[in-house]
Scaffold this motif. Structure first.
Motif, PDB file in Angstrom:
ATOM      1  N   GLY A  41       4.223   0.495  -5.180  1.00 48.73           N
ATOM      2  CA  GLY A  41       4.016  -0.898  -5.575  1.00 48.73           C
ATOM      3  C   GLY A  41       2.682  -1.463  -4.531  1.00 48.73           C
ATOM      4  N   LYS A  42       2.497  -1.091  -3.386  1.00 44.03           N
ATOM      5  CA  LYS A  42       1.662  -1.699  -2.740  1.00 44.03           C
ATOM      6  C   LYS A  42       0.226  -0.897  -3.113  1.00 44.03           C
ATOM      7  N   ILE A  43       0.401   0.117  -3.276  1.00 48.65           N
ATOM      8  CA  ILE A  43      -0.844   0.730  -3.739  1.00 48.65           C
ATOM      9  C   ILE A  43      -1.385   0.223  -4.990  1.00 48.65           C
TER      10      ILE A  43
ATOM     11  N   ALA B 168       3.682   7.127  -5.930  1.00 46.00           N
ATOM     12  CA  ALA B 168       4.742   6.951  -5.204  1.00 46.00           C
ATOM     13  C   ALA B 168       4.703   7.450  -3.877  1.00 46.00           C
ATOM     14  N   GLY B 169       5.350   6.866  -2.637  1.00 49.08           N
ATOM     15  CA  GLY B 169       5.543   7.402  -1.371  1.00 49.08           C
ATOM     16  C   GLY B 169       6.575   8.499  -1.716  1.00 49.08           C
ATOM     17  N   MET B 170       6.342   9.746  -1.161  1.00 43.33           N
ATOM     18  CA  MET B 170       7.288  10.716  -1.521  1.00 43.33           C
ATOM     19  C   MET B 170       8.487  10.866  -0.264  1.00 43.33           C
ATOM     20  N   GLY B 171       8.258  10.204   0.820  1.00 47.31           N
ATOM     21  CA  GLY B 171       9.412  10.334   1.631  1.00 47.31           C
ATOM     22  C   GLY B 171      10.462   9.412   1.597  1.00 47.31           C
ATOM     23  N   GLY B 172      10.430   8.175   0.778  1.00 48.07           N
ATOM     24  CA  GLY B 172      11.474   7.316   0.916  1.00 48.07           C
ATOM     25  C   GLY B 172      12.612   7.758  -0.346  1.00 48.07           C
ATOM     26  N   GLY B 173      13.064   6.605  -0.940  1.00 49.99           N
ATOM     27  CA  GLY B 173      14.236   6.825  -1.808  1.00 49.99           C
ATOM     28  C   GLY B 173      13.802   6.618  -3.301  1.00 49.99           C
ATOM     29  N   THR B 174      13.466   5.285  -3.470  1.00 48.05           N
ATOM     30  CA  THR B 174      13.206   4.937  -4.977  1.00 48.05           C
ATOM     31  C   THR B 174      11.898   5.663  -5.443  1.00 48.05           C
TER      32      THR B 174
ATOM     33  N   GLY C  31       0.823  11.121  -5.286  1.00 43.12           N
ATOM     34  CA  GLY C  31       1.981  11.426  -4.360  1.00 43.12           C
ATOM     35  C   GLY C  31       1.522  11.019  -2.924  1.00 43.12           C
ATOM     36  N   VAL C  32       2.077  10.296  -2.064  1.00 42.19           N
ATOM     37  CA  VAL C  32       1.664   9.870  -0.806  1.00 42.19           C
ATOM     38  C   VAL C  32       2.761  10.952   0.117  1.00 42.19           C
ATOM     39  N   LEU C  33       2.353  11.775   1.057  1.00 48.45           N
ATOM     40  CA  LEU C  33       3.178  12.619   1.887  1.00 48.45           C
ATOM     41  C   LEU C  33       3.337  11.803   3.165  1.00 48.45           C
ATOM     42  N   PRO C  34       4.511  11.815   3.770  1.00 46.61           N
ATOM     43  CA  PRO C  34       4.758  11.114   4.846  1.00 46.61           C
ATOM     44  C   PRO C  34       3.969  11.780   6.086  1.00 46.61           C
ATOM     45  N   GLY C  35       4.066  10.812   7.108  1.00 44.40           N
ATOM     46  CA  GLY C  35       3.518  11.332   8.456  1.00 44.40           C
ATOM     47  C   GLY C  35       4.385  12.254   9.135  1.00 44.40           C
TER      48      GLY C  35
ATOM     49  N   ASP D 266       5.481  12.393  12.034  1.00 48.38           N
ATOM     50  CA  ASP D 266       6.363  11.569  12.962  1.00 48.38           C
ATOM     51  C   ASP D 266       7.251  10.825  12.349  1.00 48.38           C
ATOM     52  N   GLU D 267       7.504  10.833  11.274  1.00 43.31           N
ATOM     53  CA  GLU D 267       8.591  10.048  10.500  1.00 43.31           C
ATOM     54  C   GLU D 267       9.974  10.617  10.552  1.00 43.31           C
ATOM     55  N   GLY D 268       9.900  11.879  10.954  1.00 44.19           N
ATOM     56  CA  GLY D 268      11.337  12.580  10.820  1.00 44.19           C
ATOM     57  C   GLY D 268      11.675  13.137   9.789  1.00 44.19           C
TER      58      GLY D 268
ATOM     59  N   ASP E 280      -2.200  12.781   1.997  1.00 44.32           N
ATOM     60  CA  ASP E 280      -1.473  12.809   3.007  1.00 44.32           C
ATOM     61  C   ASP E 280      -1.663  11.846   4.312  1.00 44.32           C
ATOM     62  N   ASN E 281      -0.481  10.865   4.249  1.00 41.10           N
ATOM     63  CA  ASN E 281      -0.735   9.815   5.342  1.00 41.10           C
ATOM     64  C   ASN E 281      -0.898  10.574   6.714  1.00 41.10           C
ATOM     65  N   ASP E 282      -0.360  11.842   6.868  1.00 41.35           N
ATOM     66  CA  ASP E 282      -0.560  12.467   8.214  1.00 41.35           C
ATOM     67  C   ASP E 282      -1.911  12.599   8.628  1.00 41.35           C
TER      68      ASP E 282
ATOM     69  N   GLY F 239      -1.866  -0.069   9.845  1.00 39.72           N
ATOM     70  CA  GLY F 239      -2.223   1.264   9.461  1.00 39.72           C
ATOM     71  C   GLY F 239      -2.114   1.368   8.055  1.00 39.72           C
ATOM     72  N   TYR F 240      -1.055   1.097   7.183  1.00 35.24           N
ATOM     73  CA  TYR F 240      -0.911   1.392   5.753  1.00 35.24           C
ATOM     74  C   TYR F 240      -1.930   0.369   5.041  1.00 35.24           C
ATOM     75  N   ASP F 241      -2.293  -0.616   5.540  1.00 34.14           N
ATOM     76  CA  ASP F 241      -3.258  -1.593   4.834  1.00 34.14           C
ATOM     77  C   ASP F 241      -4.639  -0.871   4.810  1.00 34.14           C
ATOM     78  N   ARG F 242      -4.869  -0.210   6.098  1.00 32.82           N
ATOM     79  CA  ARG F 242      -6.192   0.568   6.014  1.00 32.82           C
ATOM     80  C   ARG F 242      -6.143   1.871   5.107  1.00 32.82           C
ATOM     81  N   ILE F 243      -5.183   2.377   5.243  1.00 24.97           N
ATOM     82  CA  ILE F 243      -4.950   3.684   4.449  1.00 24.97           C
ATOM     83  C   ILE F 243      -4.987   3.396   3.156  1.00 24.97           C
ATOM     84  N   ASN F 244      -4.193   2.141   2.643  1.00 27.02           N
ATOM     85  CA  ASN F 244      -4.121   2.027   1.190  1.00 27.02           C
ATOM     86  C   ASN F 244      -5.455   1.721   0.723  1.00 27.02           C
ATOM     87  N   ARG F 245      -6.480   1.010   1.430  1.00 25.91           N
ATOM     88  CA  ARG F 245      -7.916   0.898   0.818  1.00 25.91           C
ATOM     89  C   ARG F 245      -8.490   2.224   0.778  1.00 25.91           C
TER      90      ARG F 245
HETATM   91  P1  GDP Z   1      10.864   3.518  -1.366  1.00 29.45           P
HETATM   92  O1  GDP Z   1      10.566   2.127  -1.647  1.00 29.45           O
HETATM   93  O2  GDP Z   1      12.121   3.833  -1.340  1.00 29.45           O
HETATM   94  O3  GDP Z   1      10.133   4.541  -2.307  1.00 29.45           O
HETATM   95  O4  GDP Z   1      10.094   3.970  -0.047  1.00 29.45           O
HETATM   96  P2  GDP Z   1       8.922   3.618   0.763  1.00 29.45           P
HETATM   97  O5  GDP Z   1       7.960   3.637  -0.440  1.00 29.45           O
HETATM   98  O6  GDP Z   1       8.859   2.497   1.531  1.00 29.45           O
HETATM   99  O7  GDP Z   1       8.302   4.702   1.504  1.00 29.45           O
HETATM  100  C1  GDP Z   1       8.070   6.138   1.326  1.00 29.45           C
HETATM  101  C2  GDP Z   1       7.212   6.682   2.292  1.00 29.45           C
HETATM  102  O8  GDP Z   1       5.885   6.108   1.889  1.00 29.45           O
HETATM  103  C3  GDP Z   1       7.199   6.297   3.898  1.00 29.45           C
HETATM  104  O9  GDP Z   1       7.989   7.555   4.368  1.00 29.45           O
HETATM  105  C4  GDP Z   1       5.813   6.432   4.097  1.00 29.45           C
HETATM  106  O10 GDP Z   1       5.382   7.735   4.520  1.00 29.45           O
HETATM  107  C5  GDP Z   1       4.930   6.034   3.012  1.00 29.45           C
HETATM  108  N1  GDP Z   1       4.658   4.578   3.114  1.00 29.45           N
HETATM  109  C6  GDP Z   1       5.551   3.386   3.114  1.00 29.45           C
HETATM  110  N2  GDP Z   1       4.537   2.342   2.876  1.00 29.45           N
HETATM  111  C7  GDP Z   1       3.208   2.650   2.819  1.00 29.45           C
HETATM  112  C8  GDP Z   1       2.005   2.241   2.321  1.00 29.45           C
HETATM  113  O11 GDP Z   1       2.014   1.049   2.224  1.00 29.45           O
HETATM  114  N3  GDP Z   1       0.896   3.075   2.272  1.00 29.45           N
HETATM  115  C9  GDP Z   1       1.247   4.271   2.352  1.00 29.45           C
HETATM  116  N4  GDP Z   1       0.089   5.044   2.106  1.00 29.45           N
HETATM  117  N5  GDP Z   1       2.347   4.923   2.728  1.00 29.45           N
HETATM  118  C10 GDP Z   1       3.297   4.167   2.601  1.00 29.45           C
END
Ligand code: GDP
Length: 394
Positions: free
Chosen positions: A13-15, A105-111, A135-139, A141-143, A168-170, A182-188
């Motif tokens: 959504g944010k992207i 979509a961010g691929m590391g979350g749930g929805t 698809g956005v890959l998690p860092g 360090d996210e676990g 790749d966020n990482d 960090g996300y604001d900059r990365i999203n830009r």
């Molecule tokens: P969801 O709402 O359940 O789909 O999950 P999120 O979108 O909150 O998070 C999923 C993953 O997206 C996280 O593990 C992060 O790696 C990444 N993430 C969350 N917010 C942002 C963001 O604003 N920008 C970017 N590039 N990655 C994000």
């Protein structure tokens, strides 16, 4: 090219929100419609640009607007159950006017992790337009759970879309930055790279365009087009490099300059080196360019600094680098800008160490999770078990 954007989950959504801001700031509009889907009410409320009527809340019966946490299986289930709600929003889009769908979509979350592949399958069944994923890959360090979610979502999503563009966020995080800023900059960064590519494919619809201008069909041919069920054209990554030049609008200075400064040779050499920098520099998903199946080179900048030979040389270099015969090239003229740039889209890359590492860590995390679960069950059984000496109530 005209896109219907669908942001799934918070990151998605944010992207998409950021794509809308970018789209209205540039001359060429490539966003035909934008929808945000989420299982968490607050995430939908936090968006600035996606129209209210295009914000779709799913899973209300199960999670009551509180989100699915990091449970991507639940994310997939509630999407499946509420697919009609999403379709309702898509029904309001003039689909005949779009060139493709793009599910972000961010691929590391749930929805987003669970829901994006479900929606991709649904759209591919219904529409003939290509369905792409971003698809956005998690860092790293996210676990473990985020890595496991991302690896499972990646495996599923890549087969349901006509191409999966990856960020790749990482590879793009910087030390000492807070998560939020960090996300604001990365999203830009995400939006500037992918947005520039999609905007480039939209210029061809004007009146007086040179034939070398890149067209949406070239982007679609590079990514792969829809065949009705997602044909797994693989994974794509994008590189970008630019250099400041003096535009004609710099008036006084340019009147003193000799004609030769705009000469063919300078422009050609500059473009060839920008294409190299773009390919060998930081890609949205780090990958070995030599493993790409198809590619597209787009030269951007003030028209007086772009020449056919520059793109052609850059294109040839990429052909040699990849050994692929399917490397396309074209211009995206930006009159009045003071930067010349090269976008390189590499499609069907297979040598991607980050994905191998993600899968490895995910397999370990899955094994650990299974072991912990089995042990917890045993421990619980022994806690409750009294060896048959005590009767339960019923
Ligand atoms: P969801 O709402 O359940 O789909 O999950 P999120 O979108 O909150 O998070 C999923 C993953 O997206 C996280 O593990 C992060 O790696 C990444 N993430 C969350 N917010 C942002 C963001 O604003 N920008 C970017 N590039 N990655 C994000």
């Amino acid at each position: 090219m005209k896109l219907a954007l669908i942001g799934f989950g918070q990151a998605g959504g944010k992207i998409v929100d950021e794509f809308l801001a970018y789209d209205s700031a540039i001359d060429t509009s490539f966003v035909e419609a934008a929808i945000a889907v989420n299982s968490a009410t607050t995430d939908l409320q936090g968006l600035d640009h996606v129209p209210q009527k295009n914000r779709v809340l799913i899973g209300q019966a199960r999670v009551k607007g509180h989100g699915v946490g990091a449970d991507n299986e639940l994310g997939a289930e509630v999407t499946e159950a509420d697919i009609d709600e999403i379709q309702g929003a898509i029904d309001r889009i003039p689909v005949h006017e779009i060139d493709a769908f793009l599910i972000v979509a961010g691929m590391g979350g749930g929805t987003g992790s669970g829901g994006a592949p479900v929606l991709a399958r649904h759209l591919n069944r219904i529409y003939t337009e290509p369905v792409y994923g971003l698809g956005v890959l998690p860092g790293t360090d996210e676990g473990g759970i985020y890595t496991l979610n991302a690896a499972r979502s990646f495996k599923t999503f890549v087969h349901e879309v006509d191409n999966l563009l990856v960020f790749d966020n990482d590879a793009w995080r910087s030390a000492g930055e807070s998560v939020g800023s960090g996300y604001d900059r990365i999203n830009r960064e995400i939006v500037e790279r992918f947005g520039l590519l999609f905007a480039a494919g939209e210029v061809g619809h004007g009146d007086h365009v040179a034939e070398s201008v890149v067209d949406s069909s070239e982007i679609i041919n590079t990514l792969g087009n829809g065949n009705g069920n997602g044909n797994g054209n693989g994974v794509s990554t994008i590189g970008y490099a630019s250099e400041t030049v003096e535009s004609e609008s710099d008036g006084l200075l340019s009147s003193f300059r000799s004609e030769t400064e705009f000469d063919e040779g300078t422009a050609t050499n500059r473009m060839t080196s920008l294409v190299r920098k773009s390919t060998l520099g930081r890609l949205t998903l780090p990958a070995d360019a030599a493993s790409a199946d198809r590619g597209l080179v787009v030269a951007t900048g003030p028209p007086e600094h772009l020449n056919r030979k520059g793109v052609e040389r850059g294109r040839q270099w990429l052909e040699d680098e990849t050994g692929s015969m399917e490397i396309r090239g074209g211009d995206y003229p930006l009159p009045g800008e003071d930067e010349v740039g090269a976008i390189v889209l590499l499609s069907g890359v297979t040598d991607v160490p980050r994905i191998d590492q993600l899968q490895q860590v995910a397999i370990e995390a899955q094994e650990t999770t299974e072991n912990v679960r089995a042990r917890a069950q045993d421990d619980f059984a022994s806690l409750v078990d009294t060896g048959g000496e005590l009767d339960a109530l019923f």
